[in-house]
Scaffold this active site. Structure first.
Site, mmCIF file in Angstrom:
data_model
loop_
_atom_site.group_PDB
_atom_site.id
_atom_site.type_symbol
_atom_site.label_atom_id
_atom_site.label_comp_id
_atom_site.label_asym_id
_atom_site.label_seq_id
_atom_site.Cartn_x
_atom_site.Cartn_y
_atom_site.Cartn_z
ATOM 1 N N ASP A 28 8.933 57.967 -7.936
ATOM 2 C CA ASP A 28 9.393 56.948 -9.014
ATOM 3 C C ASP A 28 10.364 55.802 -8.431
ATOM 4 O OD1 ASP A 28 11.282 58.950 -8.315
ATOM 5 O OD2 ASP A 28 12.147 59.045 -10.317
ATOM 6 N N GLU A 51 3.676 62.902 3.061
ATOM 7 C CA GLU A 51 4.053 62.123 3.726
ATOM 8 C C GLU A 51 3.992 62.282 5.276
ATOM 9 O OE1 GLU A 51 6.115 61.904 -0.397
ATOM 10 O OE2 GLU A 51 5.421 63.531 1.060
ATOM 11 N N HIS A 114 17.920 63.179 -9.535
ATOM 12 C CA HIS A 114 17.151 63.961 -8.918
ATOM 13 C C HIS A 114 16.755 63.375 -7.378
ATOM 14 C CE1 HIS A 114 14.741 60.672 -10.752
ATOM 15 N NE2 HIS A 114 13.776 60.987 -9.902
ATOM 16 N N HIS A 115 16.247 64.301 -6.666
ATOM 17 C CA HIS A 115 16.114 63.857 -4.866
ATOM 18 C C HIS A 115 17.337 63.607 -4.371
ATOM 19 C CE1 HIS A 115 11.904 63.879 -6.527
ATOM 20 N NE2 HIS A 115 11.585 62.407 -6.537
ATOM 21 N N GLY A 413 4.263 65.580 21.147
ATOM 22 C CA GLY A 413 3.405 66.918 20.909
ATOM 23 C C GLY A 413 3.544 67.869 19.805
ATOM 24 N N ASP A 444 -8.957 73.991 16.130
ATOM 25 C CA ASP A 444 -9.130 74.573 14.560
ATOM 26 C C ASP A 444 -7.873 75.038 14.151
ATOM 27 O OD1 ASP A 444 -9.203 76.581 16.897
ATOM 28 O OD2 ASP A 444 -10.217 78.138 15.640
ATOM 29 N N ASN A 471 -11.943 77.815 18.958
ATOM 30 C CA ASN A 471 -11.659 79.027 19.962
ATOM 31 C C ASN A 471 -10.853 79.871 19.348
ATOM 32 O OD1 ASN A 471 -9.193 77.269 19.906
ATOM 33 N ND2 ASN A 471 -9.553 76.509 21.970
ATOM 34 N N GLY A 473 -7.924 80.177 17.191
ATOM 35 C CA GLY A 473 -6.515 80.228 17.123
ATOM 36 C C GLY A 473 -5.909 79.333 17.852
ATOM 37 N N GLU A 477 -1.013 77.941 22.668
ATOM 38 C CA GLU A 477 0.255 78.711 22.614
ATOM 39 C C GLU A 477 0.003 80.176 23.274
ATOM 40 O OE1 GLU A 477 2.458 77.226 21.666
ATOM 41 O OE2 GLU A 477 1.982 75.809 19.932
#
Length: 565
Positions: A28, A51, A114-115, A413, A444, A471, A473, A477
């Site tokens: 708004d 965003e 608001h916000h 990254g 994925d 692959n 997952g 990591e």
């Protein structure tokens, strides 16, 4: 027209510097401003899904066209975008972040709007952004507003960093002189201090004259700060062996006879590592020496004769020349170099990695094979976007055709960046040449963070190639820590149903699943597939722990560094 609204002035100025797509979401405090976009012929509103994705998209657009604009609403909107803005700041990408803020009267009355945080502080979000912005501005005087808009656009473009511009909601319709548009924004660099510049060039020429085994090393800021042409001339004039970092991929022509490959410290191919580290002079253009860009800081250079060319300073050995910009230095250096390089005898560059040998068509897909094979599919002028993770490391093995743009967020990254970035890069590419191909490689797991932006691609009938490496997952990591941990697992998706879920019309998209080398070759060698006539999802099925060799090595280094006290 003798006058135009301040809001229209903003978009007319952006249009003048070839920023023709605005990313963001309505709120708004910016709705009246959004109306002005449609008053400028050739300007469009992307209409993102959130965003954060919009910030990633603006980053991708800027990397292709030189600058972008992100428009959000006060508080909730702007804060959602800040991770993307931080990435643009870290990686030298020019994004103008325009924020519609509460009206001046609302702020003066300290209304509990608001916000807000409910404490009457309307400047807190501006202060947050100031730490990841080249400069900031909150418009408070309409008479000065056009000059502030011009200044913010110039700083975004010249410095290649995000700039924050807040405009109160009651200012968008205020009239200003239309004649102001007749004077273009000055986007030229200020000249270097002549004495400092001359001293720097003389020192470089002295090192060049005495060098026996020199090289050129090109990094990310050669692209970000527009010295690709100067760097090409430097290579042509000197004939020095030339290498890139992972972030520098695409900054030079990899088909050039003096191109030697990608240097990543201890993760580098032995022949390339030896060629770089045995040099007695290194001309480094646009370095960003982050951990993943240097093999966890494992550069083993044997010389102190390193010249660093940066956007706003030059460093020669231990001497620094603040404010001496590489753009002008490289131009003048190139003109003076020939007499100093006439005695240089070019040495062979490392032999490029041989193409894949023929394998049975039934061979299961593996990344090591795929990244080498990819070069056969790429075409001159392609934009190749690789996600943080296996794609970001694997792409270093791929030989690019000339004039290929490589995008990979190696320093910041942020997982999921590449899908949002692909939207922005494709919109930019479409504005340059509708036949220009944009090719995404993402995992994925990464896709699940920003998948909504595929909906925006469908909305605009964009035609990128979306290669999803399945692959099962977060493999990067898992390689670092927690191979069998539940937190590195994801809910499997039916990727080939996503276009239907996002409302794509039949005939406007294609889905493919590739599990073997034969299926890959059949698909990528198809003339029909090679033309970007529709958006395509290509799911590449891979073993869970399959990864490029360089990523496996990097993961071990990262795990070791993370474990140190």
């Amino acid at each position: 027209m003798s006058t135009i609204s301040l809001g229209r002035y903003l978009f007319e100025r952006l249009h003048q510097v070839s920023v023709d797509t605005i990313f963001g979401l309505p709120g708004d405090f910016n709705l009246t401003l959004l109306d002005k976009i449609y008053e400028v012929p050739g300007m469009r509103w992307a209409g993102n899904a959130n965003e954060l994705n919009a910030a990633y998209a603006a980053d991708g657009y800027a990397r292709v066209k030189g600058m972008a604009c992100l428009l959000t609403t006060f508080g909730v909107g702007e804060l959602s975008a800040l991770n993307g803005i931080a990435g643009s700041y870290a990686e030298h990408v020019g994004v103008l972040h325009v924020v519609g803020v509460p009206s001046t009267s609302s702020q003066a009355k300290n209304l509990l709007l608001h916000h807000t945080l409910g404490n009457g502080d309307f400047t807190v979000f501006h202060r947050m952004s100031s730490n990841i912005s080249e400069t900031t501005s909150i418009v408070t005087d309409v008479a000065q507003a056009p000059a502030e808009i011009d200044r913010c656009i110039r700083e975004t473009y010249i410095k290649q960093r995000p700039v924050y511009l807040g405009i109160p909601a009651n200012f968008f319709d205020l009239p200003i002189s239309a004649k102001l548009l007749n004077t273009p924004i000055d986007l030229s660099l200020h000249e270097n201090d002549e004495e400092a510049e001359t001293e720097a060039i003389d020192l470089v020429l002295g090192l060049v004259k005495d060098a026996v085994n020199p090289i050129i090393l090109v990094d990310a800021c050669a692209s970000r700060h527009d010295v690709k042409e100067e760097t090409k001339k430097l290579i042509d004039i000197t004939q020095y062996p030339t290498f890139v970092t992972p972030m520098g991929k695409g900054a030079i022509n990899e088909q050039h006879p003096r191109y030697g490959g990608v240097y990543v410290g201890n993760l580098t191919d032995p022949a390339i590592k030896e060629a770089v580290e045995s040099a007695d002079l290194i001309l480094s253009v646009g370095a960003l020496l982050s951990d993943f860009n240097t093999g966890s800081f494992s550069y083993g250079l044997k010389t102190k004769n390193v010249v660093e060319f940066h956007s706003d300073y030059v460093k020669i050995r231990n001497a620094s020349f603040p404010g001496v910009q590489m753009k002008f230095v490289l131009q003048k250096l190139n003109r003076q170099l020939p007499p100093y390089t006439k005695n240089y005898k070019p040495v062979p560059v490392p032999t490029k990695t041989a193409s894949n040998k023929n394998v049975a068509a039934s061979t299961p897909m593996k990344q090591e094979w795929m990244w080498n094979q990819l070069a056969k599919f790429l075409q001159e002028g392609d934009i190749v976007i690789s996600e943080t993770g296996t794609s970001g490391f694997g792409i270093n093995q791929t030989s690019f055709p000339n004039n290929t743009t490589g995008i990979s967020q190696v320093l910041w990254g942020s997982i999921g960046f590449a899908t949002g970035c692909t939207l922005g890069a494709t919109m930019a590419a479409e504005e340059i040449d509708p036949k220009k191909r944009v090719i995404l490689f993402t995992g994925d797991g990464s896709l699940q963070l920003t998948v909504q932006e595929i909906s925006t691609m469908v909305r605009w009938n964009l035609k990128p190639y979306l290669f999803v490496l399945n692959n099962n997952g977060y493999t990067i990591e898992k390689l670092i820590h927690g191979e069998h941990a539940g937190y590195n697992e994801i809910q499997p998706w039916n990727h080939l149903e996503l276009f239907h879920a996002f409302g794509a019309k039949e005939g406007t998209f294609e889905n493919h699943r590739v599990s073997t080398t034969g299926e890959w070759n059949k698909l990528t060698e198809s003339k029909q597939f090679q033309d970007n006539t529709k958006i395509r999802m290509i799911e590449v099925m891979l073993p869970v722990m399959d990864a490029p060799t360089s990523l496996i090595k990097q993961a071990k280094l990262t795990a070791s560094i993370n474990a140190k006290n």
